[in-house]
Design a protein around this motif. Structure first.
Motif, PDB file in Angstrom:
ATOM      1  N   UNK A  21      44.036  38.040  31.857  1.00  0.00           N
ATOM      2  CA  UNK A  21      42.883  38.129  32.932  1.00  0.00           C
ATOM      3  C   UNK A  21      41.858  37.005  33.041  1.00  0.00           C
ATOM      4  N   UNK A  22      41.902  36.135  32.140  1.00  0.00           N
ATOM      5  CA  UNK A  22      40.934  35.089  32.361  1.00  0.00           C
ATOM      6  C   UNK A  22      39.507  35.588  31.827  1.00  0.00           C
ATOM      7  N   UNK A  23      39.212  36.531  31.217  1.00  0.00           N
ATOM      8  CA  UNK A  23      38.290  37.294  31.004  1.00  0.00           C
ATOM      9  C   UNK A  23      37.863  36.985  29.511  1.00  0.00           C
ATOM     10  N   UNK A  24      38.718  36.673  28.886  1.00  0.00           N
ATOM     11  CA  UNK A  24      38.357  36.773  27.404  1.00  0.00           C
ATOM     12  C   UNK A  24      37.253  36.008  26.714  1.00  0.00           C
ATOM     13  N   UNK A  25      36.636  35.055  27.391  1.00  0.00           N
ATOM     14  CA  UNK A  25      35.324  34.511  26.852  1.00  0.00           C
ATOM     15  C   UNK A  25      34.177  35.365  27.228  1.00  0.00           C
ATOM     16  N   UNK A  26      34.261  36.231  28.260  1.00  0.00           N
ATOM     17  CA  UNK A  26      33.198  37.291  28.702  1.00  0.00           C
ATOM     18  C   UNK A  26      33.339  38.046  27.534  1.00  0.00           C
ATOM     19  N   UNK A  27      34.635  38.692  27.206  1.00  0.00           N
ATOM     20  CA  UNK A  27      34.751  39.649  26.043  1.00  0.00           C
ATOM     21  C   UNK A  27      34.338  39.271  24.854  1.00  0.00           C
ATOM     22  N   UNK A  28      34.452  37.927  24.375  1.00  0.00           N
ATOM     23  CA  UNK A  28      33.720  37.339  23.314  1.00  0.00           C
ATOM     24  C   UNK A  28      32.283  37.427  23.305  1.00  0.00           C
ATOM     25  N   UNK A  29      31.703  37.107  24.519  1.00  0.00           N
ATOM     26  CA  UNK A  29      30.106  37.143  24.635  1.00  0.00           C
ATOM     27  C   UNK A  29      29.582  38.331  24.377  1.00  0.00           C
ATOM     28  N   UNK A  30      30.370  39.261  24.898  1.00  0.00           N
ATOM     29  CA  UNK A  30      29.821  40.794  24.607  1.00  0.00           C
ATOM     30  C   UNK A  30      29.782  41.252  23.258  1.00  0.00           C
ATOM     31  N   UNK A  31      30.826  40.862  22.749  1.00  0.00           N
ATOM     32  CA  UNK A  31      30.930  40.950  21.147  1.00  0.00           C
ATOM     33  C   UNK A  31      30.105  40.387  20.596  1.00  0.00           C
ATOM     34  N   UNK A  52      32.305  42.095  36.097  1.00  0.00           N
ATOM     35  CA  UNK A  52      32.661  41.382  37.279  1.00  0.00           C
ATOM     36  C   UNK A  52      33.676  40.403  37.232  1.00  0.00           C
ATOM     37  N   UNK A  53      34.156  39.971  36.063  1.00  0.00           N
ATOM     38  CA  UNK A  53      35.387  39.084  35.962  1.00  0.00           C
ATOM     39  C   UNK A  53      36.777  39.957  36.164  1.00  0.00           C
ATOM     40  N   UNK A  54      36.386  41.267  35.310  1.00  0.00           N
ATOM     41  CA  UNK A  54      37.639  42.025  35.328  1.00  0.00           C
ATOM     42  C   UNK A  54      37.802  42.686  36.718  1.00  0.00           C
ATOM     43  N   UNK A  55      36.887  42.906  37.603  1.00  0.00           N
ATOM     44  CA  UNK A  55      36.766  43.484  38.985  1.00  0.00           C
ATOM     45  C   UNK A  55      37.446  42.196  39.900  1.00  0.00           C
ATOM     46  N   UNK A  56      37.325  41.102  39.602  1.00  0.00           N
ATOM     47  CA  UNK A  56      37.619  39.983  40.116  1.00  0.00           C
ATOM     48  C   UNK A  56      39.333  39.718  39.770  1.00  0.00           C
ATOM     49  N   UNK A  57      39.704  40.055  38.662  1.00  0.00           N
ATOM     50  CA  UNK A  57      40.916  39.779  38.328  1.00  0.00           C
ATOM     51  C   UNK A  57      41.723  41.027  39.017  1.00  0.00           C
ATOM     52  N   UNK A  58      41.174  42.293  38.946  1.00  0.00           N
ATOM     53  CA  UNK A  58      41.929  43.509  39.576  1.00  0.00           C
ATOM     54  C   UNK A  58      42.081  43.065  41.381  1.00  0.00           C
ATOM     55  N   UNK A  59      41.124  42.363  41.736  1.00  0.00           N
ATOM     56  CA  UNK A  59      41.108  42.368  43.134  1.00  0.00           C
ATOM     57  C   UNK A  59      42.300  41.138  43.468  1.00  0.00           C
ATOM     58  N   UNK A  60      42.364  40.275  42.597  1.00  0.00           N
ATOM     59  CA  UNK A  60      43.475  38.983  42.758  1.00  0.00           C
ATOM     60  C   UNK A  60      44.752  39.848  42.471  1.00  0.00           C
ATOM     61  N   UNK A  61      45.085  40.667  41.656  1.00  0.00           N
ATOM     62  CA  UNK A  61      46.109  41.202  41.326  1.00  0.00           C
ATOM     63  C   UNK A  61      46.558  42.269  42.311  1.00  0.00           C
ATOM     64  N   UNK A  62      45.651  43.008  42.742  1.00  0.00           N
ATOM     65  CA  UNK A  62      45.712  43.869  44.156  1.00  0.00           C
ATOM     66  C   UNK A  62      46.398  43.028  45.048  1.00  0.00           C
ATOM     67  N   UNK A  63      45.913  41.831  45.442  1.00  0.00           N
ATOM     68  CA  UNK A  63      46.109  41.195  46.761  1.00  0.00           C
ATOM     69  C   UNK A  63      47.293  40.473  46.573  1.00  0.00           C
ATOM     70  N   UNK A  64      47.930  40.452  45.427  1.00  0.00           N
ATOM     71  CA  UNK A  64      49.231  39.599  45.139  1.00  0.00           C
ATOM     72  C   UNK A  64      48.884  37.960  44.921  1.00  0.00           C
ATOM     73  N   UNK A  65      47.711  37.756  44.387  1.00  0.00           N
ATOM     74  CA  UNK A  65      47.392  36.407  44.309  1.00  0.00           C
ATOM     75  C   UNK A  65      47.941  35.923  42.765  1.00  0.00           C
ATOM     76  N   UNK A  66      48.055  37.113  41.989  1.00  0.00           N
ATOM     77  CA  UNK A  66      48.549  36.752  40.564  1.00  0.00           C
ATOM     78  C   UNK A  66      49.812  37.020  40.617  1.00  0.00           C
TER      79      UNK A  66
END
Length: 66
Positions: A21-31, A52-66
């Motif tokens: 998803x590209x959000x691993x660093x955000x996950x680490x910061x939460x941990x 926010x990062x996960x939401x942006x990922x889902x939007x990209x996925x939904x719009x076929x960008x990923x």
């Protein structure tokens, strides 16, 4: 599992998914914040950034960008 110099490397499926998803660093910061403060409520900014990062990922996925 992959083998590295005779040692077995265990892959965490959650971390693998977060890397994609590209959000691993955000996950680490939460941990890290939760480990340091022992109170997730003090980590609201990190949690918000992760969401926010996960939401942006889902939007990209939904719009076929990923």
């Amino acid at each position: 599992m992959s083998s590295t110099h005779g040692k077995q490397e265990i892959t965490d499926p959650v971390e693998e998914m977060l890397r994609k998803t590209g959000c691993i660093n955000h996950h680490y910061k939460v941990q890290e914040c939760i480990a340091e403060t022992q109170d997730w409520r003090q980590c609201k900014k990190q949690v918000s950034d992760f969401r926010k990062c996960m939401s942006e990922y889902e939007d990209r996925k939904k719009n076929g960008i990923i």
